[in-house]
Design a protein around this motif. Structure first.
Motif, PDB file in Angstrom:
ATOM      1  N   ASP A 150       0.813  -1.219   0.000  1.00 59.04           N
ATOM      2  CA  ASP A 150       0.000   0.000   0.000  1.00 59.04           C
ATOM      3  C   ASP A 150       0.839   1.259   0.000  1.00 59.04           C
ATOM      4  OD1 ASP A 150      -2.165  -1.661   0.115  1.00 59.04           O
ATOM      5  OD2 ASP A 150      -2.055  -1.785   2.304  1.00 59.04           O
ATOM      6  N   VAL A 151       2.155   1.111   0.031  1.00 65.47           N
ATOM      7  CA  VAL A 151       3.006   2.286   0.102  1.00 65.47           C
ATOM      8  C   VAL A 151       3.537   2.589  -1.292  1.00 65.47           C
ATOM      9  CG1 VAL A 151       5.079   3.239   1.161  1.00 65.47           C
ATOM     10  CG2 VAL A 151       3.661   1.625   2.414  1.00 65.47           C
ATOM     11  N   PRO A 152       3.193   3.758  -1.856  1.00 72.16           N
ATOM     12  CA  PRO A 152       3.623   4.072  -3.226  1.00 72.16           C
ATOM     13  C   PRO A 152       5.131   3.977  -3.422  1.00 72.16           C
ATOM     14  CG  PRO A 152       2.008   5.664  -2.464  1.00 72.16           C
ATOM     15  CD  PRO A 152       2.299   4.779  -1.306  1.00 72.16           C
ATOM     16  N   ARG A 153       5.902   4.344  -2.409  1.00 69.07           N
ATOM     17  CA  ARG A 153       7.357   4.276  -2.572  1.00 69.07           C
ATOM     18  C   ARG A 153       7.841   2.850  -2.781  1.00 69.07           C
ATOM     19  NH1 ARG A 153      10.797   8.233  -0.638  1.00 69.07           N
ATOM     20  NH2 ARG A 153       9.700  10.187  -0.425  1.00 69.07           N
ATOM     21  N   SER A 154       7.218   1.935  -2.053  1.00 69.01           N
ATOM     22  CA  SER A 154       7.604   0.538  -2.184  1.00 69.01           C
ATOM     23  C   SER A 154       7.218   0.013  -3.568  1.00 69.01           C
ATOM     24  CB  SER A 154       6.930  -0.272  -1.086  1.00 69.01           C
ATOM     25  OG  SER A 154       7.412  -1.575  -1.056  1.00 69.01           O
ATOM     26  N   PRO A 235      11.228  -2.219   1.669  1.00 67.63           N
ATOM     27  CA  PRO A 235      11.218  -2.357   3.129  1.00 67.63           C
ATOM     28  C   PRO A 235      12.662  -2.547   3.625  1.00 67.63           C
ATOM     29  CG  PRO A 235       9.622  -3.843   2.132  1.00 67.63           C
ATOM     30  CD  PRO A 235      10.388  -3.223   1.017  1.00 67.63           C
ATOM     31  N   THR A 236      13.024  -1.912   4.731  1.00 69.18           N
ATOM     32  CA  THR A 236      14.451  -1.891   5.103  1.00 69.18           C
ATOM     33  C   THR A 236      15.076  -3.274   5.311  1.00 69.18           C
ATOM     34  OG1 THR A 236      13.871   0.164   6.170  1.00 69.18           O
ATOM     35  CG2 THR A 236      16.100  -0.609   6.477  1.00 69.18           C
ATOM     36  N   PRO A 237      14.392  -4.243   5.941  1.00 69.89           N
ATOM     37  CA  PRO A 237      15.035  -5.566   6.045  1.00 69.89           C
ATOM     38  C   PRO A 237      15.318  -6.176   4.672  1.00 69.89           C
ATOM     39  CG  PRO A 237      13.148  -5.437   7.491  1.00 69.89           C
ATOM     40  CD  PRO A 237      13.105  -4.212   6.646  1.00 69.89           C
ATOM     41  N   VAL A 238      14.429  -5.879   3.697  1.00 73.11           N
ATOM     42  CA  VAL A 238      14.666  -6.379   2.341  1.00 73.11           C
ATOM     43  C   VAL A 238      15.892  -5.692   1.753  1.00 73.11           C
ATOM     44  CG1 VAL A 238      13.708  -6.528   0.027  1.00 73.11           C
ATOM     45  CG2 VAL A 238      12.250  -6.905   1.988  1.00 73.11           C
ATOM     46  N   THR A 239      16.035  -4.402   2.057  1.00 74.55           N
ATOM     47  CA  THR A 239      17.233  -3.704   1.590  1.00 74.55           C
ATOM     48  C   THR A 239      18.471  -4.370   2.164  1.00 74.55           C
ATOM     49  OG1 THR A 239      15.904  -1.712   1.732  1.00 74.55           O
ATOM     50  CG2 THR A 239      18.228  -1.435   1.293  1.00 74.55           C
TER      51      THR A 239
ATOM     52  N   LEU B  96       8.391   9.439  -6.968  1.00 75.27           N
ATOM     53  CA  LEU B  96       8.515   9.804  -5.553  1.00 75.27           C
ATOM     54  C   LEU B  96       9.970   9.716  -5.108  1.00 75.27           C
ATOM     55  CD1 LEU B  96       5.528   8.068  -3.821  1.00 75.27           C
ATOM     56  CD2 LEU B  96       5.918  10.489  -4.160  1.00 75.27           C
ATOM     57  N   LEU B  97      10.664   8.720  -5.648  1.00 79.10           N
ATOM     58  CA  LEU B  97      12.064   8.553  -5.299  1.00 79.10           C
ATOM     59  C   LEU B  97      12.852   9.296  -6.361  1.00 79.10           C
ATOM     60  CD1 LEU B  97      11.683   4.769  -4.797  1.00 79.10           C
ATOM     61  CD2 LEU B  97      12.065   6.362  -2.966  1.00 79.10           C
TER      62      LEU B  97
END
Lengths: 485, 99
Positions: A150-154, A235-239, B96-97
């Motif tokens: 649901d997060v556009p950035r993701s 998501p940071t853990p994925v990073t 956005l990024l």
């Protein structure tokens, strides 16, 4: 019909990882209530078992499945790095997923499948096998990058990763096709080298295309543009996973291809040289300008790919290939641990929806959470390469390999880049230790799972920084086991 | 027909895919360009298999098709999520990024 028992044993880690991934997806719908603990435990158990079962390939070196896989010290070393990363990422993700309310079994299954792909890449002795491994790991990570649906950035991160990743894969694949045409086989060990000029050109072109495809995957300049965006949005853990695991596997594949097909041609050497120099500068200079911690760490991971490329160029330049290859392997282990620690730490400190990701949000952290701040400072100092930490020894071995191959200029550029990098790593430490805290939000909790992962990463960083002997001996052995020309 | 004809066609298709990837602005079209590139590779595999008198070249194509199908499934899922959250599939508006 059934493959010989030895071959199955050699493939044990991959089998265990795949089976536990499938099992997770199967049992998840039947669970309710206390499912979270069970799922995380199962996933951690699967990756832990795979790590333990690496003992089979380690004691049974040889080729498996009619020469498709080659199990040697080299592949075992990379296996261990990749599986350890998966194990730590799985444990470190649980609390993050709870907080973002995306706690599902698929997440862990995808991490496990991605790890299978990386393991296959590490052991591939045939190019189509390498391709399938590469895609298994890539496709799983595309999904993981977009896991906060649901997060556009993701979403955006997943889209960019997917489009550029598949684009790179197409190049890699075209390279395989041309290499197949030029040599008549895709088995690295059986490749005979063409004699007619037309086929030679085909071989060079094919190698070039494969190099481009892999350069995308390891985020080497000039193919690094996607990295900061993808790392920031995921998501940071994925990073944490993307920055350490697939990169190690892609470097392993690159090394194996260059070692067997021969990087002796001066052209490849110069391509690596230029890419190494560019990657270091692009990563470090861009990192200085960042205000977002995650983005800064993304650029820092580009610069680290540059450092590893220096060792790769050193391996390609001299007759003592093992010095360069051992430096690459040692740095991969060092880099995976410290980068994973840094990203997992940031994932916890970022708070709900990753709100507090600016460097300024870390001010006064040493007062608010002294232990956590010390831990993060350790990872940053190791990324910078301060003595006592593993980053120092990793850089030292690369430096050593570069000098042994008489790459004086590349060694000088590496030193200059370490100085540039000091700016942005130390800035974060200054903000944490010398500014007064004035945040309005409460300190981030440190659940035991995250504490566990951070302590392992920190302990590993110290261990590899103080007692390099054992791991370096293994890395050298691994380098010697790599079939050369 | 000499093998070079097939290879030339494959190179042209691959080049068209690259051009489409770089210049098109709709995600679906970009995705189709990637598929075009993969199919150009398939053609090259088959042509080389024919020239070398081996079946392998054709077998590789099946691997590529399977992987491309998996990729398509994931790619289209990503496209659907983006279309839902943004109501647009233009890559220039998905920014956005900062790049």
């Amino acid at each position: 019909m059934f493959p010989p028992r030895q071959d199955v044993l050699r493939l044990m880690p991959e089998i265990i990882l795949s089976l536990s991934g499938i099992l997770l997806m199967l049992i998840e719908p039947f669970l309710s209530g206390a499912r979270r603990t069970l799922i995380v435990t199962l996933a951690a158990l699967g990756s832990g078992l795979a790590l333990v079962s690496t003992i089979y390939p380690a004691t049974l070196p040889g080729t498996a499945f009619s020469g498709l896989l080659r199990i040697d010290g080299f592949s075992v070393f990379v296996h261990v790095v990749v599986e350890a990363v998966a194990f730590l990422v799985i444990i470190g993700s649980a609390d993050y997923l709870d907080r973002e309310k995306i706690q599902h079994g698929e997440y862990y299954a995808l991490v496990l499948f991605a790890t299978v792909g990386m393991c296959v890449m590490a052991g591939a002795a045939e190019l189509m096998t390498a391709f399938v491994g590469l895609e298994t790991s890539s496709i799983s990570t595309y999904i993981l990058a977009g896991y906060r649906r649901d997060v556009p950035r993701s979403n955006e991160s997943a889209m960019k990763y997917f489009l550029l990743g598949s684009f790179a894969t197409a190049f890699f694949l075209y390279g395989i096709a041309l290499l197949y045409g030029a040599t008549g086989t895709t088995q690295l060990a059986r490749m005979t080298f063409p004699t007619t000029p037309g086929r030679e050109r085909l071989l060079d072109l094919g190698l070039g295309l494969m190099l481009v495809g892999l350069a995308f995957k390891i985020a080497a300049a000039p193919f690094q543009l996607w990295t900061p965006d993808v790392y920031e949005g995921a998501p940071t853990p994925v990073t944490a996973l993307m920055a350490s695991g697939p990169k190690a596997a892609a470097f392993a594949l690159l090394l194996r291809i260059l070692a067997t097909v021969g990087a002796a041609g001066t052209f490849w050497f110069w391509a690596l040289w230029v890419s190494a120099a560019l990657t270091m500068f692009v990563g470090n200079l861009a990192a200085i300008a960042q205000s977002n911690v995650k983005r800064m760490l993304a650029y820092s991971s580009i610069s680290h790919a540059g450092y590893i490329l220096v060792a790769l160029a050193a391996a390609a330049a001299s007759d003592q290939v093992e010095l360069g290859v051992a430096a690459v392997l040692y740095y991969l282990a060092v880099y995976a641990l410290m980068k994973l620690g840094a990203f997992i730490f940031v994932s916890q400190l970022g708070g709900e929806s990753e709100r507090h990701m600016e460097i300024d949000d870390f001010r006064g952290l040493a007062v608010r959470q002294p232990v956590a701040a010390a831990c993060f400072a350790l990872f940053l100092l190791s990324l910078l390469g301060l003595p006592v930490t593993s980053g120092f020894l990793g850089k030292f071995y690369i430096f050593n390999a570069a000098l042994a191959s008489r790459l004086i200029w590349l060694a000088v550029l590496l030193a200059i880049n370490t100085v540039i990098a000091a700016f942005y790593y130390l800035r974060v430490i200054v903000v944490m230790y010398m500014r007064q805290p004035n945040q309005t939000w409460p300190p981030a909790p440190m659940p035991w799972a995250v504490t566990f992962v951070l302590s392992i990463a920190a302990a590993g960083t110290f261990y590899l920084g103080l007692f390099p002997g054992r791991v370096m001996a293994l890395a050298t052995q691994a380098a010697l086991s790599l079939p050369g020309r | 027909m000499p093998i070079s004809y097939y290879l030339a066609l494959s190179a042209v298709l691959f080049g068209l895919g690259v051009i489409g990837f770089v210049f098109k602005r709709n995600i679906i079209t970009i995705f189709m360009s990637i598929e075009l590139m993969l199919n150009a590779v398939n053609l090259a595999f088959i042509a080389f298999g024919l020239a070398l008198g081996q079946l392998q070249g054709q077998v590789f194509v099946f691997f590529v098709i399977v992987v491309a199908a998996a990729e398509a499934a994931v790619g289209l899922a990503i496209v659907i999520v983006i279309a839902r959250n943004r109501q647009s599939l233009n890559v220039e508006r998905i920014n956005l990024l900062k790049l």
